[in-house]
Design a protein around this motif. Structure first.
Motif, PDB file in Angstrom:
ATOM      1  N   ILE A 287       0.841  -1.205   0.000  1.00 38.74           N
ATOM      2  CA  ILE A 287       0.000   0.000   0.000  1.00 38.74           C
ATOM      3  C   ILE A 287       0.871   1.248   0.000  1.00 38.74           C
ATOM      4  O   ILE A 287       1.821   1.352   0.768  1.00 38.74           O
ATOM      5  N   ARG A 288       0.525   2.179  -0.890  1.00 38.40           N
ATOM      6  CA  ARG A 288       1.207   3.483  -0.926  1.00 38.40           C
ATOM      7  C   ARG A 288       0.254   4.530  -0.354  1.00 38.40           C
ATOM      8  O   ARG A 288      -0.929   4.548  -0.664  1.00 38.40           O
ATOM      9  N   ARG A 289       0.788   5.377   0.465  1.00 36.60           N
ATOM     10  CA  ARG A 289       0.012   6.446   1.078  1.00 36.60           C
ATOM     11  C   ARG A 289       0.555   7.794   0.621  1.00 36.60           C
ATOM     12  O   ARG A 289       1.676   7.875   0.130  1.00 36.60           O
ATOM     13  N   VAL A 290      -0.240   8.841   0.796  1.00 34.33           N
ATOM     14  CA  VAL A 290       0.156  10.194   0.411  1.00 34.33           C
ATOM     15  C   VAL A 290       0.288  11.012   1.683  1.00 34.33           C
ATOM     16  O   VAL A 290      -0.674  11.148   2.445  1.00 34.33           O
ATOM     17  N   GLU A 291       1.473  11.539   1.909  1.00 37.84           N
ATOM     18  CA  GLU A 291       1.788  12.229   3.156  1.00 37.84           C
ATOM     19  C   GLU A 291       2.263  13.654   2.876  1.00 37.84           C
ATOM     20  O   GLU A 291       2.966  13.896   1.891  1.00 37.84           O
ATOM     21  N   LEU A 292       1.913  14.575   3.757  1.00 39.57           N
ATOM     22  CA  LEU A 292       2.386  15.953   3.622  1.00 39.57           C
ATOM     23  C   LEU A 292       3.882  16.034   3.892  1.00 39.57           C
ATOM     24  O   LEU A 292       4.396  15.331   4.767  1.00 39.57           O
ATOM     25  N   THR A 293       4.559  16.910   3.167  1.00 43.30           N
ATOM     26  CA  THR A 293       5.946  17.236   3.476  1.00 43.30           C
ATOM     27  C   THR A 293       5.948  18.418   4.448  1.00 43.30           C
ATOM     28  O   THR A 293       4.895  19.018   4.718  1.00 43.30           O
ATOM     29  N   ASP A 294       7.125  18.781   4.949  1.00 40.42           N
ATOM     30  CA  ASP A 294       7.215  19.970   5.787  1.00 40.42           C
ATOM     31  C   ASP A 294       6.747  21.196   5.003  1.00 40.42           C
ATOM     32  O   ASP A 294       6.065  22.061   5.547  1.00 40.42           O
ATOM     33  N   ALA A 295       7.104  21.255   3.718  1.00 40.31           N
ATOM     34  CA  ALA A 295       6.663  22.377   2.875  1.00 40.31           C
ATOM     35  C   ALA A 295       5.140  22.378   2.743  1.00 40.31           C
ATOM     36  O   ALA A 295       4.505  23.441   2.771  1.00 40.31           O
ATOM     37  N   GLY A 296       4.544  21.207   2.628  1.00 36.40           N
ATOM     38  CA  GLY A 296       3.084  21.104   2.555  1.00 36.40           C
ATOM     39  C   GLY A 296       2.423  21.576   3.836  1.00 36.40           C
ATOM     40  O   GLY A 296       1.414  22.286   3.813  1.00 36.40           O
ATOM     41  N   ARG A 297       3.011  21.208   4.979  1.00 36.96           N
ATOM     42  CA  ARG A 297       2.470  21.651   6.274  1.00 36.96           C
ATOM     43  C   ARG A 297       2.609  23.171   6.426  1.00 36.96           C
ATOM     44  O   ARG A 297       1.703  23.843   6.917  1.00 36.96           O
ATOM     45  N   ARG A 298       3.750  23.707   5.997  1.00 37.57           N
ATOM     46  CA  ARG A 298       3.930  25.167   6.058  1.00 37.57           C
ATOM     47  C   ARG A 298       2.921  25.871   5.161  1.00 37.57           C
ATOM     48  O   ARG A 298       2.361  26.909   5.521  1.00 37.57           O
ATOM     49  N   HIS A 299       2.697  25.310   3.989  1.00 40.83           N
ATOM     50  CA  HIS A 299       1.726  25.888   3.056  1.00 40.83           C
ATOM     51  C   HIS A 299       0.340  25.912   3.683  1.00 40.83           C
ATOM     52  O   HIS A 299      -0.369  26.917   3.601  1.00 40.83           O
ATOM     53  N   LEU A 300      -0.056  24.820   4.322  1.00 44.29           N
ATOM     54  CA  LEU A 300      -1.368  24.765   4.970  1.00 44.29           C
ATOM     55  C   LEU A 300      -1.449  25.714   6.165  1.00 44.29           C
ATOM     56  O   LEU A 300      -2.504  26.307   6.417  1.00 44.29           O
ATOM     57  N   ALA A 301      -0.342  25.894   6.891  1.00 41.15           N
ATOM     58  CA  ALA A 301      -0.341  26.847   8.005  1.00 41.15           C
ATOM     59  C   ALA A 301      -0.530  28.275   7.477  1.00 41.15           C
ATOM     60  O   ALA A 301      -1.288  29.069   8.055  1.00 41.15           O
ATOM     61  N   THR A 302       0.128  28.597   6.373  1.00 41.18           N
ATOM     62  CA  THR A 302      -0.049  29.906   5.740  1.00 41.18           C
ATOM     63  C   THR A 302      -1.488  30.073   5.279  1.00 41.18           C
ATOM     64  O   THR A 302      -2.109  31.123   5.483  1.00 41.18           O
ATOM     65  N   ALA A 303      -2.036  29.024   4.679  1.00 40.11           N
ATOM     66  CA  ALA A 303      -3.421  29.059   4.202  1.00 40.11           C
ATOM     67  C   ALA A 303      -4.389  29.241   5.365  1.00 40.11           C
ATOM     68  O   ALA A 303      -5.351  30.006   5.263  1.00 40.11           O
ATOM     69  N   SER A 304      -4.138  28.559   6.474  1.00 42.05           N
ATOM     70  CA  SER A 304      -5.010  28.661   7.641  1.00 42.05           C
ATOM     71  C   SER A 304      -5.002  30.088   8.193  1.00 42.05           C
ATOM     72  O   SER A 304      -6.058  30.642   8.526  1.00 42.05           O
TER      73      SER A 304
END
Length: 157
Positions: free
Chosen positions: A101-118
């Motif tokens: 099984i392959r999963r899709v996980e946020l990177t640190d850049a993805g988490r930062r992007h979502l924090a900016t979006a929030s």
């Protein structure tokens, strides 16, 4: 139709307007203004997938979960995820229990992007509610939490 049914219908209409109305807070015009001010070029679909991954973890969702979210086939979901991988916002990882099984996980850049979006989303919401009292805001937040809890309790998963 009795008064309660009319009230529920009115609530449903207000929620639909909030989500889909042209000027609703999650509608197309506000979403465009919101996404336009974020770093990079994340489409509304990309943003929805990033938020889904964030909310779904742990464990991170599978590609089939992303396809179900978007109501598309796996090929289309793969293209969306591929773009997010190229933008370094997500990575594909093997499941710890079942290596197939392959999963899709946020990177640190993805988490930062979502924090900016929030932060941006909160700012826009603050602008929209500038003329509301603190008491009204607390009441609305409490009612929305109660609504979410009721939906989670009474509707099948």
């Amino acid at each position: 139709m009795d008064e309660r049914a009319m009230s529920v219908r009115g609530l449903d209409h207000a929620m639909q307007e909030l989500r889909h109305g042209r000027y609703g807070f999650y509608g197309p015009l506000v979403r465009e203004r919101f996404l336009d001010r974020l770093p990079g070029t994340v489409s509304p679909t990309d943003y929805r997938v990033l938020r889904f991954i964030e909310a779904s973890s742990p464990p991170p969702p599978q590609l089939s979960d992303v396809a179900a979210l978007l109501l598309v086939d796996r090929a289309r979901a793969t293209r969306v995820v591929d773009q997010l991988v190229m933008d370094c916002l997500v990575v594909r990882v093997r499941d710890e229990v079942d290596q197939r099984i392959r999963r899709v996980e946020l990177t640190d850049a993805g988490r930062r992007h979502l924090a900016t979006a929030s932060a941006r989303r909160s700012h826009l919401l603050g602008e929209a509610l500038a003329d509301w009292s603190d008491e009204d805001l607390r009441s609305l937040a409490a009612y929305l939490r109660r609504l979410n809890d009721s939906v989670a309790r009474h509707l099948p998963a």
